[in-house]
Design a protein around this motif. Structure first.
Motif, short mmCIF file in Angstrom:
data_model
loop_
_atom_site.label_atom_id
_atom_site.label_comp_id
_atom_site.label_asym_id
_atom_site.label_seq_id
_atom_site.Cartn_x
_atom_site.Cartn_y
_atom_site.Cartn_z
N SER A 225 27.66 -34.41 53.74
CA SER A 225 28.46 -35.64 53.88
C SER A 225 28.31 -36.15 55.30
N ASN A 226 28.08 -37.44 55.41
CA ASN A 226 27.93 -38.07 56.72
C ASN A 226 29.16 -38.92 57.01
N HIS A 227 29.85 -38.59 58.08
CA HIS A 227 31.03 -39.34 58.49
C HIS A 227 30.63 -40.25 59.65
N PRO A 228 30.58 -41.56 59.43
CA PRO A 228 30.14 -42.49 60.49
C PRO A 228 30.87 -42.28 61.80
N TYR A 229 30.10 -42.28 62.88
CA TYR A 229 30.59 -42.12 64.25
C TYR A 229 31.22 -40.75 64.50
N ARG A 230 31.04 -39.82 63.54
CA ARG A 230 31.60 -38.48 63.75
C ARG A 230 30.50 -37.44 63.63
N GLU A 231 30.27 -36.91 62.44
CA GLU A 231 29.29 -35.85 62.29
C GLU A 231 28.85 -35.74 60.84
N THR A 232 27.77 -35.00 60.63
CA THR A 232 27.31 -34.66 59.29
C THR A 232 27.73 -33.22 59.03
N VAL A 233 28.30 -32.97 57.85
CA VAL A 233 28.77 -31.63 57.50
C VAL A 233 28.26 -31.25 56.12
N VAL A 234 28.24 -29.96 55.85
CA VAL A 234 27.93 -29.48 54.50
C VAL A 234 29.04 -29.97 53.58
N ALA A 235 28.65 -30.55 52.46
CA ALA A 235 29.61 -31.17 51.55
C ALA A 235 30.50 -30.14 50.86
N ASP A 236 31.64 -30.60 50.42
CA ASP A 236 32.57 -29.77 49.65
C ASP A 236 32.92 -30.52 48.37
N VAL A 237 33.49 -29.80 47.42
CA VAL A 237 34.02 -30.42 46.21
C VAL A 237 35.46 -29.96 46.05
N ASN A 238 36.30 -30.81 45.46
CA ASN A 238 37.69 -30.42 45.25
C ASN A 238 37.99 -30.30 43.75
N LYS A 239 39.15 -29.79 43.45
CA LYS A 239 39.49 -29.53 42.05
C LYS A 239 39.52 -30.79 41.21
#
Length: 225
Positions: A66-80
């Protein structure tokens, strides 16, 4: 981020970089929420930032980061909510659609392939090899969805499979009895072999949607990594 990427040759570009990152995510070495910094990855791999940036874009399109503009790219997660309201219903319909339309064509070679996958599951479960167990589980169901399929269901499956991977990797390490995974899949083969659509649907719904299935597993909450 404690995980270290292997150095890459200068000729390594976008696809090789993407594969390295993907493999680290699929194996569980990189976990949901881990930050992926272009500069750090490029330095570890021995490549420029360009291929890393392109690789991360590809992985975002696959649902793995997941890429968060002006912040960082992180390994994606999924929720219930995503699991219960989107992924489970879509996956269930894809598999049942394939079974209803292709059941009569599922021959000996098809069943041999599924049984071979279960044998690999058993070995992975015995060795507590989470990564291989997840991949063989996905391969089992992919074999059914993609059996003689070249059209729309294939596109839908490829659109959700990486989200399923993330959830499976997150959940499987908390599952109390890994040997249940191949055992449950043996029940699926028995149901398919019966050629009884009503029985197959009942077994499939229980396998994918029951509260203690690997996909749902109620004991996992969104705060656990």
């Amino acid at each position: 981020m404690s995980f270290q990427f292997k150095s890459q040759a200068n000729s390594s570009l976008r696809h090789r970089v993407a594969k390295e990152i993907r493999d680290a995510i699929v194996s569980g070495e990189l976990k949901a929420g881990d930050k992926l910094k272009e500069l750090d990855i490029a330095g570890q791999m021995g490549v420029s930032r360009g291929p890393v940036r392109e690789a991360l874009r590809d992985l975002e399109a696959m649902g793995l980061v997941s890429n968060h503009p002006y912040r960082e790219t992180v390994v994606a997660d999924v929720n219930k909510t995503e699991i219960t309201e989107l992924l489970i219903p879509i996956r269930l319909q894809l598999e049942l659609y394939s079974i209803r339309t292709k059941l009569a064509e599922m021959d000996g070679a098809f069943f041999d392939n599924l049984r071979g996958t279960i044998e690999l599951m058993k070995k992975a479960a015995a060795n507590s090899d989470i990564s291989t167990l997840v991949e063989e589980d996905i391969h089992f169901h992919e074999s059914i969805i993609l059996f003689k399929e070249t059209s729309f269901p294939k596109q839908i499956w490829y659109g959700i499979v990486n989200r399923l991977r993330i959830h499976f990797i997150k959940n499987t390490k908390h599952f109390p009895d890994l040997s249940r995974v191949p055992e449950d899949h043996e029940q699926l083969i028995e149901a398919l072999f019966s050629q009884n659509l009503k029985q197959i649907e009942e077994v499939w719904i229980r396998h994918i949607s029951h509260h203690d299935s690997l996909l749902c597993f109620d004991d996992i909450d969104d705060s656990r990594s």
